[in-house]
Design a protein around this motif. Structure first.
Motif, mmCIF file in Angstrom:
data_model
loop_
_atom_site.group_PDB
_atom_site.id
_atom_site.type_symbol
_atom_site.label_atom_id
_atom_site.label_comp_id
_atom_site.label_asym_id
_atom_site.label_seq_id
_atom_site.Cartn_x
_atom_site.Cartn_y
_atom_site.Cartn_z
ATOM 1 N N GLY A 262 0.713 -1.246 0.050
ATOM 2 C CA GLY A 262 0.075 0.029 -0.124
ATOM 3 C C GLY A 262 0.946 1.446 -0.083
ATOM 4 N N ARG A 263 2.066 1.268 0.675
ATOM 5 C CA ARG A 263 2.925 2.512 0.538
ATOM 6 C C ARG A 263 3.674 2.369 -0.665
ATOM 7 N NH1 ARG A 263 4.120 6.342 0.785
ATOM 8 N NH2 ARG A 263 5.374 7.741 1.859
ATOM 9 N N VAL A 264 3.771 1.691 -1.293
ATOM 10 C CA VAL A 264 4.435 1.734 -2.749
ATOM 11 C C VAL A 264 3.165 2.205 -3.618
ATOM 12 C CG1 VAL A 264 5.406 0.533 -4.667
ATOM 13 C CG2 VAL A 264 6.165 -0.143 -2.565
ATOM 14 N N ASN A 265 2.055 1.846 -3.469
ATOM 15 C CA ASN A 265 0.940 2.356 -4.260
ATOM 16 C C ASN A 265 0.667 3.785 -4.115
ATOM 17 O OD1 ASN A 265 0.157 0.119 -6.066
ATOM 18 N ND2 ASN A 265 -1.005 -0.695 -4.457
ATOM 19 N N ASN A 266 0.648 4.127 -2.856
ATOM 20 C CA ASN A 266 0.532 5.391 -2.429
ATOM 21 C C ASN A 266 1.709 6.284 -2.995
ATOM 22 O OD1 ASN A 266 -1.562 4.905 -0.863
ATOM 23 N ND2 ASN A 266 -0.407 5.032 1.055
ATOM 24 N N ALA A 267 2.800 6.126 -3.170
ATOM 25 C CA ALA A 267 3.967 6.709 -3.801
ATOM 26 C C ALA A 267 3.751 6.615 -5.338
ATOM 27 C CB ALA A 267 5.463 6.180 -3.553
ATOM 28 N N TRP A 268 3.378 5.842 -5.870
ATOM 29 C CA TRP A 268 3.213 5.638 -7.240
ATOM 30 C C TRP A 268 2.128 6.465 -7.742
ATOM 31 C CZ3 TRP A 268 7.568 3.448 -7.000
ATOM 32 C CH2 TRP A 268 8.392 3.215 -8.432
ATOM 33 N N GLN A 269 0.892 6.527 -6.941
ATOM 34 C CA GLN A 269 -0.281 7.469 -7.284
ATOM 35 C C GLN A 269 0.062 8.900 -7.179
ATOM 36 O OE1 GLN A 269 -3.574 5.725 -5.571
ATOM 37 N NE2 GLN A 269 -4.886 7.192 -6.128
ATOM 38 N N ALA A 270 1.205 9.335 -6.261
ATOM 39 C CA ALA A 270 1.657 10.645 -6.126
ATOM 40 C C ALA A 270 2.418 10.888 -7.381
ATOM 41 C CB ALA A 270 2.299 10.717 -5.169
ATOM 42 N N LEU A 271 3.248 9.949 -7.873
ATOM 43 C CA LEU A 271 4.157 10.319 -8.986
ATOM 44 C C LEU A 271 3.237 10.607 -10.215
ATOM 45 C CD1 LEU A 271 6.888 7.702 -8.639
ATOM 46 C CD2 LEU A 271 7.113 10.129 -8.102
ATOM 47 N N LEU A 272 2.165 9.692 -10.400
ATOM 48 C CA LEU A 272 1.280 9.706 -11.307
ATOM 49 C C LEU A 272 0.287 11.042 -11.463
ATOM 50 C CD1 LEU A 272 -0.142 5.925 -11.704
ATOM 51 C CD2 LEU A 272 1.431 7.048 -13.397
ATOM 52 N N ASP A 273 0.129 11.391 -10.312
ATOM 53 C CA ASP A 273 -0.658 12.509 -10.051
ATOM 54 C C ASP A 273 0.176 14.004 -10.384
ATOM 55 O OD1 ASP A 273 -3.096 11.285 -9.839
ATOM 56 O OD2 ASP A 273 -2.688 11.558 -7.521
#
Length: 595
Positions: A262-273
């Motif tokens: 989940g922490r990785v997904n949060n980081a990647w979602q921030a990058l995509l945004d």
């Protein structure tokens, strides 16, 4: 060595058909939709060629192999997690939906029935009127809701999507654009067919080409680790897989629990945004790694990251986990965006960042990223000035090897991350910077063919002149109202052409700035026809640096000696514009003859 449970031929209809286990893109292993117009149009053209060949009835044209996909399956194959093949399956589903919607908008009962069957057999089906649809392809969390809303959740009564969610990410817009492209292609094809029955036949043939003719090889693996290994092997020689995707898959593989995933997904979602394009994320990822570890080439970035982090994750002391790296990456991305957008909380630093952007000096960002991790923005203005002077004197004017400059700045970024002070870093930069004698010698003869670099150099000298005379500053560098003017024209009339034209045209002494939209016809005229524009200009670099020296009145011809003289005077000013040490003596004092 990866374990492969089974590898089998599968048609598209078998992969996403109603009587087969649904396919789901797991949140811990895939990327967002990435196909643009070029890929979608190529896919359509390939399908059309296959469709025409298939109509010949020959056995050789009965199937079209579209590539392998990699899935993680349970023992009874009741579900399939898709690791590789998302782009092809998603695009195929979008095209099937475009066929469905075309049929759904036709007037006949037969067309509406065909549309409903396509929805139920290859996209989604419902057990009851009010039940949620069972999706045959489920995308990852980045695109799942939009794809379901825009493509899959279809109203059989109206023949339209049940609702329409507005795209909120670039990948959503790509899904929307792909659908519209397919609709346009289908509409154009049907426009050449006059009879409704023949239109239905054509659409039915197109659907059959997709669900019965497109063939994949499904490689089934038991675990995500096995699937990742197969995935990387398949994509190791292609361009379909990016470093960003590989790094995310690796982090998911190394995550110890759902919380870390989940922490990785949060980081990647921030990058995509935060970033508009995948290429921007990849550039950030490289610059982030360089800021911590020194130079690494783009082509070897993933293998370097994987090797280094694998060792760190396996060490017991000091403990370093996936969540730590994901948090560092996410935090750094916010600062990186501030640097790129010149949007820090320090206006003087933002002005320096504008110069970095104007020069496209990407090599500066890893060092600035490393310094900003430990210091306030107002504390790093002086080293930012030193970096700009180094870049201008070394690369823009000195035209020295840019890879050596990168090597120095990238190594310095790592040293700063390891604890080197700003003062020591600044001194190293000054030591590397070409001295005044060298810079002056380089500047007085340099050609600057790139208009962005010429604009930057001329703008900085303009600002220096205005500051020296106490004149209000003007916006020049990013102003669309200001253009770089070649005094001796790039395309002069034949009677006024200088011998060795190419040797003089891009000399900086032959370039200046003018306000107003560029008039190319006027720009190519002899000097007397342009003199009034220069003399009346509000820009001091045009009005007060002796541009008239470039024209010889007695012979009515262009004067190359004037170009040399003017550039020599600009070089003298440049010593003060880009000093090695702004806080000490400016260096050599040079008299300037403005002619």
């Amino acid at each position: 060595m990866a374990i492969i449970k089974h590898a089998a031929r599968q048609t598209l209809g078998q992969l996403i058909g109603a009587n087969n286990p649904p396919v789901e893109v797991p949140d811990d292993s895939q990327r967002q939709y990435a196909w643009g117009k070029k890929e979608v149009d190529t896919y359509w053209e390939d399908i059309q060629k296959f469709m025409r060949a298939r109509q010949t009835g020959s056995e050789a044209s009965a199937e079209y192999f579209i590539g392998p996909i990699v899935t993680i399956t349970d023992d009874k194959v009741t579900s399939r997690s898709l690791l590789d093949g998302q782009q092809r399956l998603t695009t195929s589903t979008i095209l099937i939906a475009a066929i469905r919607d075309t049929l759904g908008q036709m007037a006949s009962t037969e067309a509406r029935l065909m549309a409903n069957n396509i929805q139920r057999d290859y996209i989604a089906r419902k057990d009851g009127r009010h039940s949620s649809p069972q999706l045959f392809l489920t995308l990852s969390l980045f695109d799942r809701d939009f794809f379901k809303d825009f493509i899959q959740d279809w109203n059989e009564t109206t023949g339209k999507a049940a609702s329409t969610e507005n795209p909120s990410r670039p990948s959503h817009k790509l899904i929307q654009d792909s659908y519209k492209s397919f609709q346009t292609h289908i509409k154009n094809a049907l426009s050449a067919i006059s009879l409704d029955g023949e239109r239905l036949d054509w659409l039915d043939d197109l659907k059959d080409c997709l669900v019965k003719g497109l063939v994949f090889v499904e490689i089934q693996t038991p675990t995500s680790s096995d699937a990742n290994e197969v995935f990387e092997t398949i994509n190791s020689r292609g361009k379909d897989l990016s470093t960003v995707d590989l790094v995310r898959n690796f982090l998911m593989e190394k995550s110890r629990d759902d919380a870390e995933k989940g922490r990785v997904n949060n980081a990647w979602q921030a990058l995509l945004d935060r970033f508009e394009r995948k290429e921007d994320i990849e550039k950030f990822l490289r610059h982030f790694w360089v800021s911590r570890h020194g130079d690494v080439r783009s082509h070897s970035l993933y293998t370097t990251i994987r090797s280094s982090l694998t060792s760190r994750f396996e060490d017991d002391f000091p403990r370093y986990e996936v969540r730590h790296f994901a948090a560092e990456l996410q935090n750094a991305s916010g600062r990186y965006i501030d640097l790129l957008m010149c949007a820090t909380d320090c206006d003087p630093f933002n002005d320096l960042l504008e110069e970095v952007r104007a020069l496209n000096a990407d090599a500066c960002y890893p060092l600035l990223l490393a310094i900003s991790a430990k210091n306030k923005y107002e504390e790093i203005c002086e080293i930012a000035k030193a970096v700009l002077t180094f870049y201008v004197r070394w690369t823009v004017v000195g035209r020295r090897e840019s890879t050596l400059l990168e090597e120095k700045l990238f190594g310095l970024a790592k040293s700063v991350s390891d604890g080197l002070t700003i003062g020591s870093a600044s001194q190293l930069i000054r030591d590397w910077t070409p001295d005044d004698e060298t810079f002056y010698s380089d500047f007085e003869t340099v050609p600057v063919p790139r208009s962005t670099q010429a604009r930057y150099l001329l703008t900085k000298i303009e600002q220096h002149l205005r500051a020296s005379e106490g004149v209000d500053d003007v916006v020049v560098a990013d102003s669309g109202a200001v253009h770089v003017e070649h005094i001796y024209p790039q395309s002069p009339e034949q009677d006024y052409r200088i011998v060795e034209h190419s040797a003089w045209i891009h000399r900086l002494g032959n370039q200046t700035l003018l306000l107003g939209r560029k008039n190319r016809a006027a720009s190519n005229r002899p000097f007397p026809d342009k003199a009034e524009a220069y003399e009346s200009s509000s820009l001091l670099i045009t009005k007060r640096t002796g541009v008239s020296r470039l024209w010889e009145d007695t012979t009515a011809s262009w004067n190359t000696q004037g170009i040399e003289d003017r550039q020599r005077d600009l070089a003298k000013m440049a010593l003060e514009v880009w000093p090695i040490n702004a806080s000490t003596d400016r260096g050599i004092s040079w008299p300037v003859n403005l002619g």
